[in-house]
Each structure stands twice: as structure tokens, then as C-alpha cells.
Design an enzyme around this catalytic site. Sequence first.
Site, PDB file in Angstrom:
ATOM      1  N   LYS A 264       0.668  -1.340  -0.120  1.00 24.51           N
ATOM      2  CA  LYS A 264      -0.013   0.188   0.134  1.00 24.51           C
ATOM      3  C   LYS A 264       0.611   1.426  -0.232  1.00 24.51           C
ATOM      4  CE  LYS A 264      -3.738  -2.412   0.167  1.00 24.51           C
ATOM      5  NZ  LYS A 264      -3.331  -3.773  -0.033  1.00 24.51           N
ATOM      6  N   GLU A 348      -2.748   6.647   7.491  1.00 28.57           N
ATOM      7  CA  GLU A 348      -3.350   7.525   6.710  1.00 28.57           C
ATOM      8  C   GLU A 348      -4.420   8.401   7.381  1.00 28.57           C
ATOM      9  OE1 GLU A 348      -4.024   5.835   2.855  1.00 28.57           O
ATOM     10  OE2 GLU A 348      -6.028   5.000   3.294  1.00 28.57           O
ATOM     11  N   ASN A 411     -15.177  -2.194   7.800  1.00 24.20           N
ATOM     12  CA  ASN A 411     -14.653  -2.102   6.648  1.00 24.20           C
ATOM     13  C   ASN A 411     -14.603  -3.272   5.687  1.00 24.20           C
ATOM     14  OD1 ASN A 411     -13.263   0.525   7.221  1.00 24.20           O
ATOM     15  ND2 ASN A 411     -12.193  -0.691   8.727  1.00 24.20           N
ATOM     16  N   GLU A 464      -6.357   2.297  -3.229  1.00 31.67           N
ATOM     17  CA  GLU A 464      -5.535   1.033  -3.439  1.00 31.67           C
ATOM     18  C   GLU A 464      -5.757   0.639  -4.631  1.00 31.67           C
ATOM     19  OE1 GLU A 464      -6.189  -1.643  -0.235  1.00 31.67           O
ATOM     20  OE2 GLU A 464      -8.087  -2.097  -0.741  1.00 31.67           O
ATOM     21  N   ASN A 466      -6.224  -3.356  -6.225  1.00 35.66           N
ATOM     22  CA  ASN A 466      -6.202  -4.693  -5.894  1.00 35.66           C
ATOM     23  C   ASN A 466      -5.727  -5.510  -7.249  1.00 35.66           C
ATOM     24  OD1 ASN A 466      -7.115  -4.866  -3.169  1.00 35.66           O
ATOM     25  ND2 ASN A 466      -9.041  -4.138  -3.867  1.00 35.66           N
ATOM     26  N   PHE A 535     -23.452  -8.830  14.622  1.00 36.32           N
ATOM     27  CA  PHE A 535     -22.666  -9.231  13.262  1.00 36.32           C
ATOM     28  C   PHE A 535     -21.342 -10.463  13.778  1.00 36.32           C
ATOM     29  CE2 PHE A 535     -24.558  -5.511  12.317  1.00 36.32           C
ATOM     30  CZ  PHE A 535     -25.295  -5.703  11.075  1.00 36.32           C
TER      31      PHE A 535
END
Length: 938
Positions: A264, A348, A411, A464, A466, A535
Amino acid sequence: MLRVAAAIKSRPASSSAVVASFSESLARTATRRHGVRALSVLTSSSSYFGGGNSGGADPCVQWNTTNSRGGSAPVGNSRPNIRAYGCGIDPTSIITHIPQSRTPTTNATINYRSFSTAVDATHESLSPTADKPNPIAPHTPSSTNTDPPFSKILIANRGEIALRIIRTCRSLGIRTVAVHSTIDVRSPHVLAADEAICLGPAPTSESYLNVDAVCDAITTTGAQAVHPGYGFLSENAEFARRVTELGAKFVGPSNAAITAMGDKITSKKIAREADVSVIPGYDGFVSSPEHAVEIAEEVGYPVMIKATSGGGGKGMRICTNPEEVREGYQLSTAEAKSFFGDERLFIERYVEDPHHIEFQVLAGRKKKKGSGKGKSHPAMNPFPILEGKEEYGELDILVFPERECSIQRRNQKVIEESPSVLLTPETRAEMAKQVRSLVRNVDYESAGTVEFLVDEQQNFFFLEMNTRLQVEHPITEMVSGDVDLVRGMFDVAAGRGVPEEYLALMDGDDDGAIVRHSGHAIEARIYAEDPLRGFLPSTGPLLQYIEPTQGPAHEEEDMVDSGIGSGSVIRVDSGVVCGTPITPYYDPMISKLVAYSPEGRAEAIDALSDALDRYVIHGVGHNCPFVADVLRHAAFREGRTPTNFIPTHYPEGFAGVELTDEEREELAALSAAVGGWRMALLDQPPLPCTAAADDVEADMVVCLGGMFGEAYIVAASDPESSKLTVRPWTAKDDEKVEAREMEIQIGGYEYTSPVVEVCVDGVEKAIQVRRIYSYTFLVYHGMYDTSLGTSHHQHFLKRSAFLPPLASLLLLPRVFVNIHFQVQPEDNTGMFAVKMHGADVNILLMSRTEYELSRHMKEPPIRDTSGLVLSPMPGTLMSYSVEEGDHVEAGQEICIVEAMKMQNVIRAERHGIVAKIYPAVGASLRADEVIVEFQKEE
């Protein structure tokens, strides 16, 4: 459609006739749904339904599988026959899928939008018919595919993505090799491939992440190429290098591209060089918790801690203060090491309230005519390796329409759609231009995804890239028409470049152009997790699993008014069948449910909602109700979907789907109608609401939520019509409140089928009806007489479920010589459950007098667990942060439990003194197992 009143008053045939009909239906269902060639019911009708045995025979149902050559197992495999014993259940609901034959297919491409080929994206393809052989069974390459890019592919992955790749290989005439762990030996992807190699034990580090074992499998099988799927080794440059050294082709980008964009920090530097907008942050590695705090102070809160080699939401934490940064560093480091074998982190700035927008790319070079054939593989695997660029033409870059992936939890993407409702045409073109610039700068070849964060002012920042196929690639295929991204990856890897027919889909030739697209597609990731408990992951076997019908959402001639636009298409990409165990070793995703509509976003949402109503999953907790609730939310339907959608609209978590007043009235009426069908099928007296409407005692009381739930009075307007009237019990004596009249039609109800087609005032929909049981199992095992009452080795297990866990018994080690059990009949209260719009509601039907008497009963007390800390999910206890005698405050960390390889912090819900710590570090925890007990307060 049949009228409700007639259905309620109808009577089934005699018991023997019902059994005979049921047996025939059972055989047809087994053949249609599970690929079973022969089904023999070895019991008399009375013993099958729980009565005595005829002639002393064991009550059992036996499945024998035969292939097209008359053998007892698929050709080339030594799969044991499945044998299930029991009575009073639908055995087809727990049978494991067994491939039927190695019949070849003849289609060269897959049309995911029209589903016009025999090899399509539907999971119905698992079910063979007389005119459509099982398209994922082992096969001989089709003779019509004379020039496949490779002859044999090894798939270094598992589950749904492995099956997805196998489908494309099947269409191209490519043979497939599956790899698996010991726990996945009977998984569908293993049964679907032509060959299978066991890598090792269940933990990923010993199987799917074991590079040496995968490389040995490549050598053993002579695979020409390796497709890594997503996750696992898909972005591991060392693995790609090892594959190439073996003389095989890695179906993905070059080692250099994986190294550059998989890191990254490096990828952000490269993006800046390509004039791509980048998020502010620290471009180095974080060495310690204190170093992380120092960096966060410089960058400015809030910050995002991210794994350098990460993805999929793993190893990521949002932090707003130094304490959260220290904790986030520890948790992200552990997750990054567990998932990616690389514990390096970077930090970041966290962009608040952004949308997650990504662009799918497919890039490659075509070999020049007349050029040499390049270097060859070893003799075991002759195939040209692409060596250098001088023999290849210019880099062709396809940029597909964007995907919006903003509905995320921790996320982790939950709902994705294409195209985005946020972007303007100008922003879309500028982002596509930067995507092309980045791809050229990296000299990237293969499929990949460039991700951005975009705010409401259309400012966007590179997130990013992938370097692999994405989980959500199906929605891109759906809106782009006849595109198969896996096929494109194969062609690029083989040196053929991007297929010409794909290049022809470009809408212009400038850098801001993207692939032409139409309609709207939306995808929901279905996870094995309990949304009502934060969850948290859920494990266990899928006791009942029925996917919605793939292909067109509704046949035009059968539609009344479903509210779903014409032309809608449903696609399910999954890697499970009924009986598949969901284990704590791997990602908890069950499937990807996709809906496409040529008419637009609203119609696609409606089609997906309808598909969720028809999706049956029992045995594990799952997030279907939560997804259904999100799709109903006004903000979502209006397109207001930033990445903080879930924490904003569900700040206290998900408490279940809340039906509107009108929907609850419809549920009450539907429950009464379905109850009438059930009573008729069970040969019980007809329900009271079939009598005259002016007879008070003819009123039926429908309790939503059981005996102490919300009550509605339901009565038939006319016993000879299909109209019912509904009013709340609280308004029974209020003449100002008019009863709502509605026309209810039932499109047929089968006692063993959970999905029921209904029609309310002309609007067609589906509900699910689930029986409620109170089971008692008497299990006997050993080399001795198994007659009831003669053995001292008796184990009594009680549980409530839709079906008995026979699938889990089948998956146990073979320690039982014989297994016999008796099942207590359905709950004597007559209670059943109905699922509508994601709301799962227990239903109890009573007469008016019965309900008035029941109101004198007290509700059972609720167990007090305030003095306990319970494990919210099955998992492994990794560490404690407290000791016995410690004083803790509400919110303080108690311990860390790892489940599905995610680190979960368990916190105290109250202050108190730790009296006792129960399980030791490293112990395997059950859901609701007591971890810590507090001292009782004086």
C-alpha cells in the site's frame, strides 16, 4: 392461485395416499435438486411418519448415487454413498451434492445477463435434469472448443470463487484441478473439479496459504496455469514467482506489479508519479504503538491504520484518539499476520463520510503476428511463457463502469452496486483517465481494481489497487453484457491479449472512456453471522439451504403484480450446499446474491429484495434480514450511501426488521391463510375463521411473536371468497377503527417447503414458513444391540431447529456403526414461524376464547446475566486483560476472542469486581459460554 376459504376447508387424501404421493414427490425432488439418480424409501408409511416399523425394519431413507456408466460413484472418484437414517423429516433437505456425470458442455462463452447458455452463473446449475447435465460435474473438454487458452488449470482457492472459475473453464473446455484442506474434502468445489489435491489440515497456514504444498500440487498434476481467485495467495508475489519457476503461468499480473501495487505504501508513491489524487498519510512502516500515536498526531485525527499487504477490511482500524491507536495497532498487527503473513502497518488520514468507488480494469498485450513462440515449459507442461515485451503490441486497457461499495461493516463490504448514483459524467471521465494513467505506469496486465474514496463534492482520492479478481466482479459482468472477466484473465495470461469482442465494447477511444453499460446491478454478500448479536460469526452445518431461482426474476406469464420490473435477472455465486459446514477457519461468506434490472436501480433493489424473501438458510445465523432492512431504508433507496451508512442508521446495532402497521396486518392475514393450509394437510379440524362472519366465536386470533405477542383478529368476509378482514385486538371494541379487508391468495403450500407464493390484493410476493420443533434425540452407538432401551450408552440431546441436525451427524467421523433416533413431533402448541421482508416472526393461532384465557398467564422470567461476561460467538480465547480480584469499569477490555481469524475485543457491560475466570487462554469457546463472573453486589 387458489382461494383461501376453499383451501382452509379442504381435506387431504388418506394417510397412505399422502405417503405414496409424498414418496414420489421426494424422489423427483431429490433428482431435481441434488443430482441423485436413485432414491429408495425403505420404510412403511407408518414408520416413516414416526409410527411402528413394518416387519422390524429400521426406519431409514437411503440414497445410492450412480453415474452414467452405471457405477456407484462418479468416474475417477471413490466417493462413498451417503446414507441417512431417521423418520419424520425431509431427507432431501440435508443430502450433500454429488456430481452426476462427466458430461461435457458445448458453450464457449457465458452470458451472465441473459443466462442463455447451459453453463451459467446460477446455482441451479448444480441441479441436473434430463436435458441439462450437471454443468459443474467433472467432464471431458468439449470438442467444440478446439483452441482453449490452456488445457489444465489449478485453482488455488476454495468455495464460491473456485466454482466460479470452474464454470468458465468448463465453457472453454479447460480441465480443472481443485486444492483443498482436510475439512473441505467434500466441498462442492472439490466435487466439481476434474482432479483434487489435499494440501493439509484446516488452518490456512497449513493448507491454502502453504505455498510449498500448492506448488507440489502444480507439479503433481502438470497444470499449465494457476488461477489464485481472490484472497489467500492471490496477491502474493513470492507465490507468483514460484509458479512461474515451475513452468506454469500465473493467471494474474506480473510479480513486479503485484509487489508494487500490493504494498500500500509503494502503490501510493506510484500513484503520485502517475498524477493520481492520493490521500494524505505517512509513507513509511509503523514500528510500535507509540510510533503509531506519533504518526497519528502528525497526520491529524481521525486516522486509518491499515495492513500494508491487506485488503477485504482485514487489519484495518479507524482511530480518533491515542488510546484507540494503541489498541488498533495491536489488533491490526495480529490480523495482518494471520491473514496475510505480513504484520507491517501504515497510517493515513481517514476521509470522513466518503463513498467507496472502484473501477474494474482488464489490460493486456496481444502477441504480434509472425513473432516467435517464446520460451517453452518443461516437457511435462509444454506451453509458451511470455518472455519480454518486444514480441507484443501496445497495452490495451479496458476500464469498466464504476462500482459503489459504500455499505460496509468494519471495513468489510456488504452491498455493492453498479453504476454509482453519486458520480457525475465529468467526475467519472476524470477518474477513468487517472485509472488508465496508473495502469500504464505500472505496466499492468490482467484483471485488477483501482479503488477511490469520493466525497459529496466529487473530490476523489486513490485508496489502493487490488491486483486480483474482486469479490464483487459479478455486478460488472451484469451491467456490461456479454463479458466474462475470468475468461479475459485466461486470454491475457495466454498472451492473446484482451478479447477483441471486449475491446469493441469501449464507448470511445479517449482516456476518459469506459465500457458501454446498461441497466443497474446490485449485489449482497450473504455472511454466516448473527446481525442481532453484533454481526458475530456463526458456525455449524447448513441444515437447510435453498437458493432463490436463478435467471429471470419472474416468468412474464406468471406475474400478477410483483412490483419487480420486467427483465430482472437473479444470479447466485455460492460454494455451499445443504449440509456444508461453516467453520471458524475461513471467511464466513456463504454466497453473493446479485440482481440486475435493465430498467434501473429501484427495480434492481426490488428484485434483490424479492430474492432475499426466497432465500432459505437454516442451521447458522446469517445477515439476510439485515440486508433486507438496508434495502428497505429510505436513505439507501435515495442513494445516500456513504461508508458510514451502517453506523449512522444503526448506531445501536441491528435489532431486527421493523414491519409497518400495514405489513403486520398483511402478515396476520397471511398467517391465518397458511395456517388453514397446514391444518388441512395435518388432517386437523378447520380453522374458526371459515365460519360465518357474524359469529364472534368464528374469529381467529393471530399472535405475532407467540402467546405474548401482538394480537390481531382475523375473520372471513365471506366463507366462499378469498377475502379476510383484519383488525388489532386492542381495537376489537372500537367501532371507529374499521377492520382492513384484503384479498389473500395462496399459490399452493407444501408442508415440507418453506417458500410459499402468496398474493395480497393483487400484489405477488413470497414468504417463508418454518415449522417449530422441540426435538428429543435418543442416539445409540457401538458394536452392540441397538434396540431401544437395551443400551446404557444413551445420550439425550434437546434442541429447537427447523430440521434435526442430521447433516451434522453425517459429517462426524465414522465412529457410529449404527445411528437411530426418535423425534418428538411438532410443537404441540401449533406454533410456526413466518418470514416476510426479512422479519422472522413466531406465529400462534388461537380462537377468541383461547386467547382471552391466555391473557391471564404470566410471561416467563428472563435469565439475569448482568453479572456474567459471555462469549458472543464460537471462537478461541486468545488473551485476558484482567485477573480475578480486579475492579473493572463498563467498557473495559476483558479478553480477546478470535473467530473467523478476526480479533474481537470482549468488553465489560458494567462495573464490578472479577470473582472468577472460567476458560483458560487457548480454549475453544461456545456461543454464550461464561468467560468471567463478577462478584454479587451487596
